[in-house]
Design a protein around this motif. Structure first.
Motif, PDB file in Angstrom:
ATOM      1  N   GLU A  94     -42.944 -11.176  15.601  1.00  0.00           N
ATOM      2  CA  GLU A  94     -43.401 -10.715  16.753  1.00  0.00           C
ATOM      3  C   GLU A  94     -45.114 -10.309  16.815  1.00  0.00           C
ATOM      4  O   GLU A  94     -45.881 -10.323  17.606  1.00  0.00           O
ATOM      5  N   THR A 117     -42.432  -8.166  23.550  1.00  0.00           N
ATOM      6  CA  THR A 117     -41.707  -7.637  22.363  1.00  0.00           C
ATOM      7  C   THR A 117     -40.322  -7.965  22.325  1.00  0.00           C
ATOM      8  O   THR A 117     -39.923  -8.332  23.380  1.00  0.00           O
ATOM      9  N   ALA A 127     -36.629 -11.400  24.434  1.00  0.00           N
ATOM     10  CA  ALA A 127     -37.913 -10.770  24.623  1.00  0.00           C
ATOM     11  C   ALA A 127     -38.514 -10.333  26.053  1.00  0.00           C
ATOM     12  O   ALA A 127     -37.934 -11.014  26.716  1.00  0.00           O
TER      13      ALA A 127
END
Length: 906
Positions: free
Chosen positions: A635, A704, A720
Motif C-alpha cells: 500500500e 487503500t 482496494a
C-alpha cells in the motif's frame, strides 16, 4: 529430427511460399463456444465465416491446441492426448486445390538436407471426396500418384463443415504407409493403423444452407471466394520422423515419461503380450503423467489457473490425475518439482516464454500438487470408509449386484473435502463399487442454480450472431473513448429482443449501434461506461456497452423520454464523473500490480482483474497469504507512486515490439498485431491494456487496500478502493474506531491493549463456566451409575444427556465407565445434542471387550441410526449424525446389539 525443427521447417517453407507467419493464439481464446482452442483453424474462423476481412491472402501457423472430451482415454491408446500442436497453411481467396496439393507434396517429399521432411513418395496415399474429380486428377496427373494409391471416400471421411450452416467443402487427406508390422495391406480404407493420416487439406468452396449431420447437409451454392484450410498434427509427423510408435515417445513428451519411470522404479513397455505397452496399468499411468504434465505446463503458461469451474477445473483435473498416477505407480513424494522442469526444458525451444515465466508457472503447479496431497490424505480416508460401509450394506442385504455409493456421499466428498467426482469414480471403480453419478450431478446442478439465483445477473447484449454480423457489415464503430467524452453520431441500427427494429419507444430496453461512440465497452476487467444518448425528441440512458463482434460497439439503453429511430442523429455523452472514477480504478490496478512486483518479486504476475468506479480487485500468482506488514508495504509503495505524480501514457506498436520493450500482457487475453501499451512512470509499470486511464498518477487520489485472500491454488486476490471511495472507506474506519473507543472507554492508541485484556477476561470466564458445567455433568454420574441395567451379564448404561457438547459427553462416559469398575463387563453409551446435531460416545471396559463387545462397532450402529457415521477404538469411540429425534432409538439399538453380541459369543 526434433519436433522444434519440424515446426521451424514448416513455418520457413510456407513463408518462402508467400505466407504470412501468424503466431499461435493463446489456448484461451475469445470464443464463447470453446473452453480452449481445439483446432488450428479456430483463430481464422472469423475470416472463413466472413465476419472479418483477412489481413493476408496467405497465412501459416503452428497453433497450440487442447482437447479434453476424451481425457479418460489418455494413456490407454497411442492416439489420445490433450495438448497438441497443429501445423496449418491457409488461403483466403488465393490459391486453391492445385496450390495446396503441390505445396503439401513438395514439403513432404523434399529431402531433409534440402529443407523438407524427406518422406518416401511411394509410401504416401492420398484420399479425396468421392465426387471430387478435380482433386483426384491433380493427384494422378500433376503429382503422379498411381490410381491404385488414390482412394475416394464419402462425406463421413472427406467432407468438412462446421456443423452449422456456413462454409464447407471436400477434403483431401494424406496417409503414410507405416509398413506390414502395423497392419494389413489395402490402403486407408482398409486399415488406418498401418496407414496413418498426417495431413488434411480442406477445400472450402460451397455455402451450406442446412447441416443435419456429418453426412447430411444442403448445398446452397458456390462461395464468393474459395478458401483453403489445412492441418497437420505436429506430434503425429514427429513420431514418423523420429521413428517411434506414438506421440508419447517423441522428444517433447518422452523425457517426462522416462523420468517418471525412473522415479517409480518402473520400466516402460517391459510387459510381455500383444499390445502390452498400450494396456498394462503401469504404462497407462506413465503416459497419463507425460501427457498431463506437458498439457498443464502449456495451460498455466497461457494464463489458466486451477479452479472448480470451466478451464480451471480441466487444469486442476489434469494436474491431479498426473499426481495420482504417480501415487498409483508407488511414488508418494512430491512429483511435479521433478517433472515440470523437464517438460519446460523440452518445450522452450518452440515457446521460449515458458522458461522466462517458469517461476510463476511452477509456483501455481506446485501449490496445486501440495493442496491435492492434503486432499488425498483426508478424502481417501473418508472415501475408504464410505466404500467399506457400502460393501457392508450390500452384503447385509444379500444384493448380488455391485456395492454403491450414493450421489449425496459423492457430493459431500466434493463439496466438503474438495474430492473431485472423477477421482471418486476412479477410486470407487478400483474397489468394485459403483457411484450414483446422476444423483451427484443433480445435487451439483441444484447448487449451481442456487448460486445463480443468489448472484446478481450480469447485464449482457442480446441478439443473435447474425444480427451483429449484419450490423458489423455496415462498417466498424469509430471508437473515440480515449479522446473525448461526447460526440455527434448517427444511429446505424436498433435491436430489441434479438431482432433489428426501426424504432425504440419510451420505456423500451434495447441496443443501439452508432457509427461512432465515446462510450467504453466492457473489456480487460473494466466495466462499461454509463451516460446518455440524446436525440431531437428523446433521451436514452446507457446502462451497458459491449463488443459482441470485433469492431462493433453496442449500447444497451433504457428509453427514458421520447423515442429513437434508425438513422437518427444523436449526441452521445459519457457521464464524466463515472469515467473519471473508472480511470482512477484502472490506473490504480496498474499501480497495485507494479507495487506487488516491487515488493514480492517479478513472479507476482497479474492473472485477472476487475475494476469499476472507485473499486478494484486484482488476482495474482502467489501461493501464500500476505502478512499485515507486507500488505502495508504494498500500500505504501502504491501511494508513493501516486504522490510522485508519475506520467501516464499510451502508445501503439506491434506485439513483438511490445514484448521487446518488456510490456506485461494479461495471460489468456488475445491481442491483435497492433497493441496498446500503457506506461505509468515509464518502465515502472508497462502493460498491454485497452482501458481508460488518468493522465498522471496523482489523479488516482487515495488508494487503500481493503482485503487479501486466496481464490485458488497459487492465486491470491487483493481488493482496494481509490479516489473518493477510498476516503469514504477510511472515514468509516475512523468512525468505527471512535465508536469502539467509546464503548471500551479507551483512546484509539490504547485499543489493542484494552481489547486484548477484555478477550483474556472473556476466555477466563468461559473456562470457569466450562469447569462448572463439567462439575454439574459429573455430579449426575453417581445417580446414573446406580441405574445401570443388566444385559445378559453386561452392566449397561444408555443415557440421553440432552443439550451437551461433545467434550462433556466424552468426560461423562469416561467417568461412568470408571465408576462401574473392571469386575464386571460394562458398556456406557451417552448421546446428546450439540447445536442441533446429535453426538454419541460409547465406552467399554476390558471384560466387555473380551466378551466381543467393542465401542467402535457399537458407535457405528448408533451413528447410522442418527444419519451419520463414526468410529474409534474398541475401548472408546465417538460418532454423530443429523437426526436428533432418533437419539432414543440409537441407544436402544446399542443395547440390543450388546445383547446379540454376548449371546452369540456364548
Amino acid at each position: 529430427m526434433e519436433t522444434a525443427e519440424i515446426r521451424r521447417r514448416w513455418l520457413r517453407y510456407f513463408e518462402s511460399k508467400g505466407h504470412s507467419v501468424v503466431p499461435s493464439a493463446p489456448l484461451i481464446y475469445d470464443d464463447p463456444n470453446l473452453l480452449f482452442v481445439n483446432a488450428g483453424m479456430v483463430p481464422f474462423k472469423p475470416y472463413f465465416l466472413g465476419q472479418q476481412t483477412p489481413p493476408w491472402e496467405r497465412a501459416t501457423s503452428v497453433q497450440k491446441c487442447v482437447r479434453t472430451g476424451d481425457i479418460d482415454e489418455v494413456g490407454k491408446t497411442s492416439r489420445h492426448g490433450t495438448f497438441f500442436q497443429m501445423n496449418g497453411n491457409f488461403s483466403f481467396g488465393d490459391y486453391f486445390k492445385r496450390g495446396a496439393i503441390e505445396m503439401a507434396w513438395e514439403l513432404l517429399t523434399t529431402p531433409q538436407p534440402d529443407g523438407g521432411y524427406g518422406l518416401d513418395a511411394d509410401r504416401l496415399w492420398p484420399t479425396v471426396f468421392k465426387d471430387d474429380d478435380e482433386a483426384y486428377a491433380l493427384w494422378r496427373d500433376v503429382i503422379g500418384i498411381p490410381e491404385a494409391r488414390i482412394t475416394r471416400r464419402d462425406e463421413n471421411d472427406n467432407y468438412w463443415h462446421m456443423g452449422v450452416a456456413g462454409p464447407g467443402g471436400p477434403s483431401s487427406e494424406i496417409f503414410v504407409d507405416r509398413g506390414p508390422e502395423y497392419g494389413v495391406e489395402g490402403g486407408p480404407a482398409v486399415d488406418e493403423d498401418r496407414y496413418m493420416e498426417i495431413w488434411n487439406l480442406v477445400f472450402m468452396q460451397y455455402e451450406l444452407s442446412a447441416v443435419r449431420s456429418k453426412a447430411d447437409f444442403d448445398v446452397a451454392g458456390e462461395l464468393p471466394a474459395r478458401n483453403v484450410d489445412t492441418g497437420m498434427g505436429l506430434e503425429r509427423i514427429a513420431s514418423l520422423l523420429q521413428g517411434v510408435d506414438n506421440l508419447y515417445e517423441i522428444d517433447e513428451v518422452f523425457p517426462v515419461l522416462d523420468r517418471a519411470a525412473e522415479m517409480t522404479g518402473k520400466k516402460y513397455g517391459a510387459h510381455s503380450g500383444p499390445d502390452a505397452a498400450h494396456s498394462h496399468p503401469d504404462d497407462i499411468h506413465l503416459r497419463v503423467v507425460a501427457d498431463h504434465v506437458r498439457s498443464s505446463l502449456m495451460l498455466i503458461g497461457d494464463g489458466v489457473t486451477p479452479g472448480n469451474e470451466g478451464r480451471g477445473y480441466v487444469l486442476r483435473r489434469m494436474l491431479r490425475r498426473a499426481v495420482r498416477a504417480m501415487r498409483l505407480l508407488g511414488y508418494a513424494d512430491k512429483a511435479l518439482p521433478e517433472l515440470l522442469p523437464i517438460s519446460m526444458d523440452r518445450m522452450k525451444a518452440s515457446y521460449p516464454e515458458l522458461e522466462t515465466d517458469f517461476a510463476r508457472i511452477s509456483q501455481i503447479a506446485y501449490a496445486e500438487e501440495e493442496a491435492f496431497r492434503r486432499t488425498l490424505e483426508s478424502g481417501t480416508t473418508i472415501l475408504d470408509t464410505a466404500v467399506t460401509k457400502a460393501k457392508q450394506t450390500q452384503a447385509s442385504t444379500g444384493d448380488q449386484g455391485p456395492a454403491r455409493l450414493s450421489g449425496a456421499q459423492a457430493f459431500q466428498l466434493h463439496d466438503t473435502y474438495g474430492f473431485p467426482i472423477d477421482l471418486t469414480l476412479e477410486m470407487a471403480s478400483e474397489h468394485g463399487v459403483e457411484v450414483d453419478e446422476p444423483g451427484f450431478r443433480r445435487l451439483m446442478q441444484e447448487q449451481r442454480d442456487r448460486a445463480k439465483a443468489d448472484a446478481k445477473s450480469k447485464k449482457s447484449v442480446h441478439g443473435t450472431t447474425e444480427v451483429w454480423k449484419d450490423l458489423r457489415g455496415l462498417g466498424a464503430t469509430d471508437f473515440l473513448a480515449y479522446e473525448a467524452l461526447t460526440t455527434e453520431a448517427n444511429v446505424r441500427g436498433l435491436v430489441q429482443d434479438g431482432a433489428i427494429v426501426e424504432e425504440l419507444e419510451t420505456g423500451a430496453v434495447g441496443q443501439v449501434v452508432l457509427d461512432r461512440t465515446t462510450f467504453y465497452a466492457e473489456s480487460g476487467g473494466q466495466v462499461a461506461d454509463e451516460g446518455l444518448i440524446r436525440t431531437s425528441g428523446g433521451l436514452l440512458k446507457v446502462v451497458d456497452v459491449q463488443r459482441p463482434v470485433k469492431g462493433l460497439v453496442v449500447h444497451t439503453v433504457e428509453v427514458a423520454e421520447g423515442s429513437i429511430r434508425n438513422g437518427a442523429a444523436v449526441q452521445a455523452e459519457v457521464d464524466s464523473e463515472w469515467r473519471l472514477s473508472a480511470c482512477q480504478a484502472h490506473s490504480g490496478t496498474h499501480v497495485i500490480h507494479a507495487a506487488l512486483r516491487e515488493v514480492l518479486g517479478p513472479s507476482a504476475l497479474q492473472s485477472g482483474s476487475y475494476n469499476k468506479p472507485g473499486y478494484l480487485r486484482l488476482d495474482f500468482a502467489w501461493n501464500q497469504g500476505l502478512s499485515a506488514e507486507t500488505r502495508s508495504e504494498i500500500e505504501e509503495v502504491a501511494n508513493r507512486a501516486l504522490r510522485h505524480d508519475l506520467p501516464v501514457s499510451a502508445a501503439y506498436m506491434t506485439l513483438p515490439e511490445a514484448r521487446d520493450l518488456g510490456a506485461l500482457a494479461l495471460f489468456g487475453e488475445t491481442y491483435d498485431e497492433q497493441v496498446r501499451v500503457v506506461e505509468i512512470g515509464g518502465s515502472w509499470s508497462r502493460e498491454l491494456c485497452g482501458g481508460t486511464h488518468v493522465q498522471h498518477s496523482s489523479q488516482v487520489g487515495a488508494l487503500t487496500l481493503t482485503g487479501e485472500a486466496s481464490v485458488g491454488s497459487g492465486v491470491r486476490r487483493v481488493e482496494a478502493f481509490v479516489g473518493l471511495e477510498a476516503l469514504r472507506y477510511l472515514a468509516k474506519e475512523r468512525a468505527l474506531v471512535a465508536e469502539i473507543s467509546q464503548l471500551v472507554k479507551a483512546q484509539p492508541a490504547e485499543l489493542t491493549d484494552r481489547i486484548g485484556d477484555l478477550l483474556t477476561r472473556v476466555k477466563d470466564a468461559e473456562r470457569e463456566v466450562a469447569g462448572l458445567r463439567q462439575q454439574q455433568v459429573l455430579a449426575q454420574a453417581g445417580a446414573l451409575a446406580n441405574k445401570a441395567t443388566d444385559v445378559f451379564g453386561v452392566r449397561y448404561i444408555g443415557h440421553d444427556a440432552g443439550e451437551l457438547g461433545g467434550d462433556d459427553v466424552r468426560s461423562l462416559v469416561l467417568d461412568l465407565r470408571s465408576r462401574l469398575g473392571d469386575g464386571t463387563p460394562s458398556v456406557v453409551a451417552v448421546a446428546a445434542t450439540a447445536k442441533g446435531r446429535p453426538v454419541v460416545v460409547i465406552g467399554t471396559n476390558a471384560l466387555a471387550r473380551e466378551w466381543g463387545v467393542r465401542a467402535g462397532d457399537l458407535v457405528k450402529i448408533a451413528a447410522s441410526t442418527l444419519g451419520g457415521g463414526g468410529g474409534g477404538k474398541p475401548d472408546l469411540a465417538q460418532g454423530g449424525g443429523t437426526d436428533a429425534s432418533k437419539v432414543t432409538e440409537a441407544l436402544q439399538r446399542v443395547e440390543h446389539t450388546v445383547g446379540e453380541t454376548v449371546t452369540a459369543g456364548r
